[in-house]
Structures are given as C-alpha cells and as structure tokens.
Design an enzyme around this catalytic site. Structure first.
Site, PDB file in Angstrom:
ATOM      1  N   ASP A  40       0.755  -1.174   0.031  1.00 26.58           N
ATOM      2  CA  ASP A  40       0.055  -0.057  -0.070  1.00 26.58           C
ATOM      3  C   ASP A  40       0.920   1.274   0.041  1.00 26.58           C
ATOM      4  OD1 ASP A  40      -2.682   0.545  -0.230  1.00 26.58           O
ATOM      5  OD2 ASP A  40      -2.795   1.786   1.395  1.00 26.58           O
TER       6      ASP A  40
ATOM      7  N   GLY B 112       1.456   6.429 -12.224  1.00 25.10           N
ATOM      8  CA  GLY B 112       0.713   7.123 -11.111  1.00 25.10           C
ATOM      9  C   GLY B 112       1.413   8.732 -11.324  1.00 25.10           C
TER      10      GLY B 112
ATOM     11  N   HIS C  37      10.975   4.349  -3.033  1.00 21.56           N
ATOM     12  CA  HIS C  37       9.954   3.896  -1.660  1.00 21.56           C
ATOM     13  C   HIS C  37       9.929   2.636  -1.937  1.00 21.56           C
ATOM     14  CE1 HIS C  37       6.476   4.050  -4.763  1.00 21.56           C
ATOM     15  NE2 HIS C  37       7.293   4.978  -5.194  1.00 21.56           N
TER      16      HIS C  37
HETATM   17  P1  ITT Z   1      -3.769  -2.225  -5.179  1.00 13.11           P
HETATM   18  O1  ITT Z   1      -4.599  -1.518  -4.102  1.00 13.11           O
HETATM   19  O2  ITT Z   1      -4.517  -2.879  -5.911  1.00 13.11           O
HETATM   20  O3  ITT Z   1      -2.404  -2.693  -4.761  1.00 13.11           O
HETATM   21  P2  ITT Z   1      -3.811   0.612  -5.848  1.00 13.11           P
HETATM   22  O4  ITT Z   1      -3.279   1.468  -7.219  1.00 13.11           O
HETATM   23  O5  ITT Z   1      -5.023   0.997  -5.544  1.00 13.11           O
HETATM   24  O6  ITT Z   1      -3.433  -1.019  -6.140  1.00 13.11           O
HETATM   25  P3  ITT Z   1      -2.373   2.101  -3.774  1.00 13.11           P
HETATM   26  O7  ITT Z   1      -3.603   2.077  -3.112  1.00 13.11           O
HETATM   27  O8  ITT Z   1      -1.267   1.336  -3.027  1.00 13.11           O
HETATM   28  O9  ITT Z   1      -2.541   1.028  -4.996  1.00 13.11           O
HETATM   29  O10 ITT Z   1      -1.536   3.197  -4.761  1.00 13.11           O
HETATM   30  C1  ITT Z   1      -2.255   4.545  -4.559  1.00 13.11           C
HETATM   31  C2  ITT Z   1      -1.803   5.210  -5.817  1.00 13.11           C
HETATM   32  O11 ITT Z   1      -0.500   5.918  -5.588  1.00 13.11           O
HETATM   33  C3  ITT Z   1      -1.720   4.348  -7.149  1.00 13.11           C
HETATM   34  O12 ITT Z   1      -2.912   4.165  -7.779  1.00 13.11           O
HETATM   35  C4  ITT Z   1      -0.736   5.338  -7.816  1.00 13.11           C
HETATM   36  O13 ITT Z   1      -1.706   6.452  -8.451  1.00 13.11           O
HETATM   37  C5  ITT Z   1       0.184   5.960  -6.860  1.00 13.11           C
HETATM   38  N1  ITT Z   1       1.525   5.147  -6.631  1.00 13.11           N
HETATM   39  C6  ITT Z   1       1.651   3.982  -5.827  1.00 13.11           C
HETATM   40  N2  ITT Z   1       2.934   3.497  -6.262  1.00 13.11           N
HETATM   41  C7  ITT Z   1       3.246   4.584  -7.009  1.00 13.11           C
HETATM   42  C8  ITT Z   1       4.642   4.635  -7.583  1.00 13.11           C
HETATM   43  O14 ITT Z   1       5.751   3.799  -7.476  1.00 13.11           O
HETATM   44  N3  ITT Z   1       4.871   6.045  -8.178  1.00 13.11           N
HETATM   45  C9  ITT Z   1       4.058   6.706  -8.640  1.00 13.11           C
HETATM   46  N4  ITT Z   1       2.847   6.762  -8.025  1.00 13.11           N
HETATM   47  C10 ITT Z   1       2.661   5.465  -7.356  1.00 13.11           C
END
Ligand code: ITT
Length: 196
Positions: free
Chosen positions: A70, A153, A180
């Site tokens: 997450d 993202g 991260h």
């Molecule tokens: P899952 O819950 O199915 O794992 P998710 O996309 O909903 O997928 P998160 O809630 O952890 O996952 O992620 C939040 C958002 O943060 C994700 O949709 C991206 O927009 C952003 N994000 C996560 N990791 C990133 C990264 O390495 N680089 C840039 N943006 C990232």
C-alpha cells in the site's frame, strides 16, 4: 526449490516493479492466477492497515504466503494529502492523469521551496497466523508540470533531487534502486530470508 509468493494487488505497474526486483529468487503469482478472490475495500486509516487487510484476504483465499503493497504520496504543502487516498484523489475511479492534474491544480500557487513530498510504501506479509510489515520511503518535490514517459501514477511529477530527474525520466531499473518501493522491498527481502 523456489518459494511461491502471491502479490495481492490489481495494479499491473506495481506487479512489474515487484517482479523486476524479486522475480529471480521467488516465483511470483498474482491474484489473476486464482479464481474468485474477493474485492478488498481499502477502508483502513493507515497504509499499514490497508496493506495487512489486502494481504490477509488474499492469503485466506489462496493459503499461500502473500504480500501486499500500500503506497501513498504525502505532500507537505497539502498537510500530507493525498496520502492514503492517493489512488482516488480525484474521485473513486480516477485515472493516474486525473489524480496528477488535481495535484498540480492544488499546488498551483505553491513555490518550489514549499513543494516537498514523499512516497511511502508499506509492504505486508501474511502467512498462517503470522503477519508483519516493512516500510520504505523516498523524498522529493512535486514539479509544476509532467516530465518524462516512464513509470506510472504520480511518477511524472515526482522530482528526485539527487539525480535531477522525475521518476518518469529514469529507467525502471534506476527507479527500482532508489524508490520507496525499492526501499521497502529491500527490507522485505532481509526479513523474508530470515524466516525462509
Ligand atoms: P492495489 O491496492 O490493488 O495494490 P492501487 O493502485 O489502489 O493498487 P495503492 O492504493 O497502494 O494501490 O496506490 C495508490 C496510488 O499511488 C496508485 O494508484 C498510484 O496512483 C500511486 N502510486 C503508487 N505507487 C506509485 C509509484 O511507485 N509511483 C507513482 N505513483 C505511485
């Protein structure tokens, strides 16, 4: 024999990064390899709670060691927003682009000095009755506009000062050394090796 690990995520970009980092040592399965895994509602108040919830539900269905990631982007000038709401900053089914646009809009009048941000990833491991988490972090700044084509993202607007590039302006291999998620995965591997 290689051990199996299930990744509890729908996010193909995360799967790509995690496979790139762990794929040589471990057989990585995803929820697409199983039928009828229930949808997880991410209603926790912290990255830890959400990561454990995702890992637990998938573990209970597959009975295989499971890992969930997450992640949130925490922007100082927005008091830590979007944080745990990073995937739905611009609304429930928001695209990466819509979320980035909202972020840039909210920071429209914020100076470069005030644009500090960090990505935090919590990785949760769940098997039998045992569960633990590790955390990885990277600090940077939010650019005024998108730069670069790689990543996903918020990567096009996350500027990593040491290299003078956004995460989208670097290769996946480079991002996977400093990000991260890379930091969290490094801690995960150390911990995982102790118990396997
Ligand atoms: P899952 O819950 O199915 O794992 P998710 O996309 O909903 O997928 P998160 O809630 O952890 O996952 O992620 C939040 C958002 O943060 C994700 O949709 C991206 O927009 C952003 N994000 C996560 N990791 C990133 C990264 O390495 N680089 C840039 N943006 C990232």
């Amino acid at each position: 024999m290689k051990k199996k690990l299930v990744l509890a995520t729908h996010n193909r970009d995360k799967i790509k990064e995690i496979k790139n980092k762990l794929g040589n040592d471990i057989i990585i399965l995803t929820i697409d390899d199983f039928d009828n895994i229930p949808e997880v509602i991410e209603d926790g108040e912290t990255l830890e709670q959400n990561a454990i919830k995702k890992a637990k539900i998938v573990y209970e269905h597959t009975k295989l060691p499971t890992v969930a990631d997450d992640t949130g982007l925490f922007v100082d000038a927005l008091n830590g927003k979007p944080g745990i709401y990073s995937s739905r900053f611009a609304g429930e089914c928001a695209t990466y682009d819509e979320n980035v646009k909202k972020l840039l809009d909210e920071l429209k009048n914020v100076s470069w000095e005030q644009r500090d941000a960090k990505f935090i990833t919590v990785i949760a491991y769940y098997v039998n009755k045992s569960k633990w988490t590790v955390k990885g972090k990277v600090e940077g700044k939010i650019t005024q506009k998108k730069r670069g084509k790689n990543g996903f993202g918020y990567d096009p607007v996350f500027y990593y000062e040491e290299l003078g590039k956004t995460f989208s302006e670097m290769s996946l291999d480079k991002k996977n050394k400093i990000s991260h998620r890379a930091n969290a995965l490094k801690k995960f591997i150390e911990q995982y090796k102790k118990i396997n």
